[in-house]
Structures are given as C-alpha cells and as structure tokens.
Design an enzyme around this catalytic site. Structure first.
Site, PDB file in Angstrom:
ATOM      1  N   ASP A  41      -8.852  -4.620   2.067  1.00 37.05           N
ATOM      2  CA  ASP A  41      -7.530  -5.244   2.120  1.00 37.05           C
ATOM      3  C   ASP A  41      -7.420  -6.221   3.283  1.00 37.05           C
ATOM      4  O   ASP A  41      -6.909  -7.343   3.127  1.00 37.05           O
ATOM      5  CB  ASP A  41      -6.474  -4.139   2.254  1.00 37.05           C
ATOM      6  CG  ASP A  41      -5.066  -4.667   2.397  1.00 37.05           C
ATOM      7  OD1 ASP A  41      -4.571  -5.301   1.453  1.00 37.05           O
ATOM      8  OD2 ASP A  41      -4.463  -4.457   3.465  1.00 37.05           O
TER       9      ASP A  41
ATOM     10  N   HIS B 227      -6.456 -10.254   3.240  1.00 35.54           N
ATOM     11  CA  HIS B 227      -5.390 -10.879   4.032  1.00 35.54           C
ATOM     12  C   HIS B 227      -5.945 -11.976   4.941  1.00 35.54           C
ATOM     13  O   HIS B 227      -5.284 -12.988   5.169  1.00 35.54           O
ATOM     14  CB  HIS B 227      -4.673  -9.831   4.875  1.00 35.54           C
ATOM     15  CG  HIS B 227      -3.743  -8.953   4.108  1.00 35.54           C
ATOM     16  ND1 HIS B 227      -2.661  -9.431   3.414  1.00 35.54           N
ATOM     17  CD2 HIS B 227      -3.720  -7.596   3.943  1.00 35.54           C
ATOM     18  CE1 HIS B 227      -2.010  -8.425   2.844  1.00 35.54           C
ATOM     19  NE2 HIS B 227      -2.649  -7.297   3.143  1.00 35.54           N
TER      20      HIS B 227
ATOM     21  N   ASP C  11      -5.196   0.496  -4.551  1.00 34.66           N
ATOM     22  CA  ASP C  11      -3.741   0.510  -4.537  1.00 34.66           C
ATOM     23  C   ASP C  11      -3.163  -0.795  -5.076  1.00 34.66           C
ATOM     24  O   ASP C  11      -2.083  -0.831  -5.646  1.00 34.66           O
ATOM     25  CB  ASP C  11      -3.205   0.797  -3.129  1.00 34.66           C
ATOM     26  CG  ASP C  11      -3.902  -0.020  -2.058  1.00 34.66           C
ATOM     27  OD1 ASP C  11      -4.776  -0.833  -2.386  1.00 34.66           O
ATOM     28  OD2 ASP C  11      -3.583   0.169  -0.865  1.00 34.66           O
TER      29      ASP C  11
ATOM     30  N   SER D 165       0.819  -1.212   0.000  1.00 28.73           N
ATOM     31  CA  SER D 165       0.000   0.000   0.000  1.00 28.73           C
ATOM     32  C   SER D 165       0.855   1.266   0.000  1.00 28.73           C
ATOM     33  O   SER D 165       0.492   2.269  -0.623  1.00 28.73           O
ATOM     34  CB  SER D 165      -0.936   0.013   1.211  1.00 28.73           C
ATOM     35  OG  SER D 165      -1.887  -1.016   1.126  1.00 28.73           O
TER      36      SER D 165
ATOM     37  N   ASP E 208      -1.429   5.009   9.055  1.00 24.91           N
ATOM     38  CA  ASP E 208      -1.304   3.856   8.172  1.00 24.91           C
ATOM     39  C   ASP E 208      -0.816   4.303   6.791  1.00 24.91           C
ATOM     40  O   ASP E 208      -0.862   5.480   6.443  1.00 24.91           O
ATOM     41  CB  ASP E 208      -2.647   3.132   8.088  1.00 24.91           C
ATOM     42  CG  ASP E 208      -2.497   1.679   7.701  1.00 24.91           C
ATOM     43  OD1 ASP E 208      -1.582   1.017   8.208  1.00 24.91           O
ATOM     44  OD2 ASP E 208      -3.305   1.193   6.893  1.00 24.91           O
TER      45      ASP E 208
ATOM     46  N   GLU F 230     -10.577   6.429   1.858  1.00 20.69           N
ATOM     47  CA  GLU F 230     -10.092   5.050   1.683  1.00 20.69           C
ATOM     48  C   GLU F 230     -11.033   4.045   2.346  1.00 20.69           C
ATOM     49  O   GLU F 230     -11.329   4.151   3.540  1.00 20.69           O
ATOM     50  CB  GLU F 230      -8.697   4.868   2.273  1.00 20.69           C
ATOM     51  CG  GLU F 230      -8.147   3.466   1.960  1.00 20.69           C
ATOM     52  CD  GLU F 230      -6.881   3.108   2.715  1.00 20.69           C
ATOM     53  OE1 GLU F 230      -6.113   2.292   2.185  1.00 20.69           O
ATOM     54  OE2 GLU F 230      -6.661   3.629   3.829  1.00 20.69           O
TER      55      GLU F 230
END
Length: 409
Positions: free
Chosen positions: A298, A302, A340, A125, A176, A293
């Site tokens: 994401d 994961h 991203d 990212s 982040d 965002e």
C-alpha cells in the site's frame, strides 16, 4: 504548491528513519493521510526511473506444492493473509519480476472481493479490514464499529472462545488500521495511542509489528509494555530477541513506528515473524487464527513507486509460500490470501518475463475501486471461489469452521 510538496517530502523522509529507538518519525497513518490530501502527480513532472521501472536481479524458486492427500481432517487453523493495496496488477507485477512464477499461483481456489465501504465509496484500510474481521461494512476510518457507535465483534473473539490461539504479524505499526480491526474497536484510526491502550484487552495472543513508541513512549507516560508483562506476555523489542519467544502469549515490537521498506530491511523481518508465529501458535491442539499483513504494498502505491511495489509483493508472496506449505503438510489448515483494496490505479505498460522487468504507471496516489483477488489453499478452500463482497470473507471463514454468526460485541 512547491512549499506543500517540500513539507510532504520532509514528512515522508521521516518514515525511513523508523528503526531508531529515539526516532520522532510520524506514524504510518499520518504519512498516508498527508498523501491523501495532496494532488495526484502531474503527468508533466519528471519521475525518477526507479519509480516507473523495476528489473529484478534474480528470481526465487517456486517449487510445485503437492496438496495434502491424507485422510480428511476437520479444519483447525486459519491463516488470513492481507496484501494491503494489492490489486490484480500488483500481483501481475510480481509475476513478471519473478519470471512468471508466484506461490499465489498455486492456490486451489480463486475469487474476487468487492471492497467498497458502507456508502458505496472507495474504501480505506480501516473500513475494509472491519468488513473482513467482523462481517460489517462501515465508514472510512472506523475500527470495528459504525457511525452510530455500534461495536462489531472481531472473528478473533470467536477463535479465542473456541480455544484457539490468535496472532497478528504485520509490516506496519500494531495500532495501524488493518491489525487494529482484528483486535479492538475505535471510532478513528488516526488515534494510535488510544488504539494501543485497547490492545491490553484484545483477544490476541501473539503480536509482531512496529509501533513501539505508542506503547512505551506515550504522551501520558504510561508504559504499556509493563502492563503486558503483568498479564503474562513475553515482550521483546529487538529482532535478536525474537528467537527467545517460546510462548504464544508474546509481543514483539521491533521498530518505533513502521519497519523500514523492503529495500532497506531484509526479507528476514517478515520471515522471522511468520516463522515464530507458526512455531508457537501451532502448539495449541485446538488450532489458531493468524492474520498476516504485507502492509507496505500500500505504501508503495501511495508513493507511486514501482520498485518498492514489486519488491513488497515478492516479499509477501514468499510468506504465502510458507503458509501454503504449512497447509499442505497437515491437511487441517485453510489459507486465504487477499487485499483490503487496490492502491495507486497501478498499470503495467511495458517490460516482460524474460528480462524480469516491470514498467508501470499510476493513475493516482490514493486508493481505487478495483476489485482485489482472493486466493485460497488447503482445507475448505473451495468456499472462496466467485465474486463477492469483502464481508463474505468473514462469513465464509465461519462457515468453513462451522461457527454460528454473531454480529455485535
């Protein structure tokens, strides 16, 4: 392996406790870094059903948007929306679960972004957000700079110099990777307290995120919230206080680490932040640049969690609808929706639109090299068709606004 999985499970379990003001939960970056260093899931291992299947209980309405048709106006506002980890299949999952309709479908222009990092490898990212914020490829983990120490100027600096207000609304911690690349420069994304301190000099007016502990419960015992207040920022730390914000110079940090996942929070978290950002930033007659965002698409990739993945995409899409409506109403706003990178090597293998059901598999618990979509709506949206490097998003925004290129800070 059993001990490693147990340790990772304990680490991940802490993420969902982030809403407690005294929580010692690890940062989102720490959780994701831990996942990156674990083996990909074994095909033979039993997987809970919610991780492989999701059936939406209802579908939200997606009424058609009539594009602005009034007198031509100069471009004034930019809304850049990043679905972290949102590849084409993630969008497809949302489409199926919402019975074949998404606000993203109403984009007036569509393209693809190529996301590899400076070395032609799968990006993280930080490297990808640096590319979009500065027009420069870099190494994974870099916030707005390269391996030689060159610092790159975020497009938010240009916005501020052109008299525009600036904002960040994210479903993660403020330090982040993705939000940080639009605000500061730092060599390592995994140093949240150091990154947090740099926000005091960032070109950002309105900030809405998690990550409170990196500003108010620091190891150096410095309370950065007091310093923000001294600079004239209104600071709030609870959702109940967000409606009291009246100025574009404001910081809302609403969770110790990251906000809870969509199934545990309500969609009101992002609704509240996007609504307030549009309200206060649009007071500036020179316009604004807002980055939004959908951070936890994401995370779901994961975690190899289909249910969370679809829910987060649908949450993000409803914010897209809000941005598209804003652009349609005034004719002076450009909305760009992209990602991203893709996360999880996500593949939909069964289900269907009539039953609002998604059945999926993941190839990895890491990022992939898959190109990501770019959807554009509003003033100058035609500039975003085609297939291009993620750095081009930066240059195409500047072209739309008529701003000259500036490469270093």
């Amino acid at each position: 392996m059993q001990k490693a999985n147990l340790a990772l499970g304990l680490l991940l379990g802490g993420l969902w406790a982030c809403s407690s003001p005294r929580s010692a939960a690890p940062s989102r970056s720490a959780v994701i870094e831990a996942i990156k260093h674990t083996p990909d899931p074994s095909p033979a291992a039993p997987v809970p059903l919610y991780k492989t299947e999701y059936q939406a209980p209802t579908a939200y309405q997606v009424p058609p948007l009539a594009p602005y048709s009034g007198p031509k106006k100069p471009l004034k506002n930019i809304i850049l929306m990043i679905g972290d980890g949102m590849g084409p299949t993630q969008v497809t999952g949302g489409l199926i679960a919402n019975q074949g309709k998404l606000f993203m479908q109403q984009a007036q222009a569509t393209g693809f972004s190529i996301t590899h990092n400076q070395y032609g490898k799968i990006t993280d990212s930080a490297a990808s957000a640096t590319a979009m914020a500065t027009g420069h490829k870099t190494y994974n983990g870099a916030i707005g700079m390269d391996s030689l120490g060159h610092q790159f100027r975020s497009i938010m600096w240009d916005a501020r110099e052109h008299g525009k207000s600036t904002g960040l609304v994210v479903a993660c911690e403020l330090p982040d990777a993705t939000p940080a690349c639009f605000a500061v420069t730092h060599p390592d994304r995994n140093q949240p307290e150091a990154i947090a301190a740099k926000y005091l000099d960032a070109p950002i007016d309105f900030m809405y995120a998690g990550g409170l502990k990196f500003f108010a419960q620091r190891q150096d015992h410095v309370n950065l919230l007091k310093q923000w207040e001294a600079k004239g920022y209104q600071v709030v730390t609870s959702p109940a206080a967000v409606p009291s914000i009246t100025s574009p110079k404001a910081v809302a940090l609403l969770a110790d680490t990251g906000p809870p996942a969509i199934a545990e929070r309500t969609a009101a978290y992002m609704n509240l932040g996007v609504d307030k950002a549009l309200e206060v930033l649009s007071k500036n007659k020179q316009g604004f640049f807002l980055m939004i965002e959908g951070s936890q698409i994401d995370d779901a990739g994961h975690f190899n969690n289909t249910t969370q993945n679809v829910q987060e995409v649908l949450d993000f899409d409803q914010q897209v609808g809000k941005a598209f409506r804003f652009a349609a109403a005034n004719g002076e706003t450009l909305v760009i929706v992209t990602a991203d990178h893709e996360t999880g090597g996500y593949s939909i293998i069964d289900g269907g639109i009539p039953e609002k059901k998604v059945v999926a598999k993941f190839a990895t618990n890491k990022h992939s090299a898959v190109m990501v979509p770019v959807f554009a709506y509003g003033n100058s949206s035609e500039l975003f068709t085609g297939m291009y490097e993620n750095t081009d998003i930066y240059y195409r925004i500047k072209k739309a606004l008529g701003w000259p290129e500036q490469k270093t800070q």
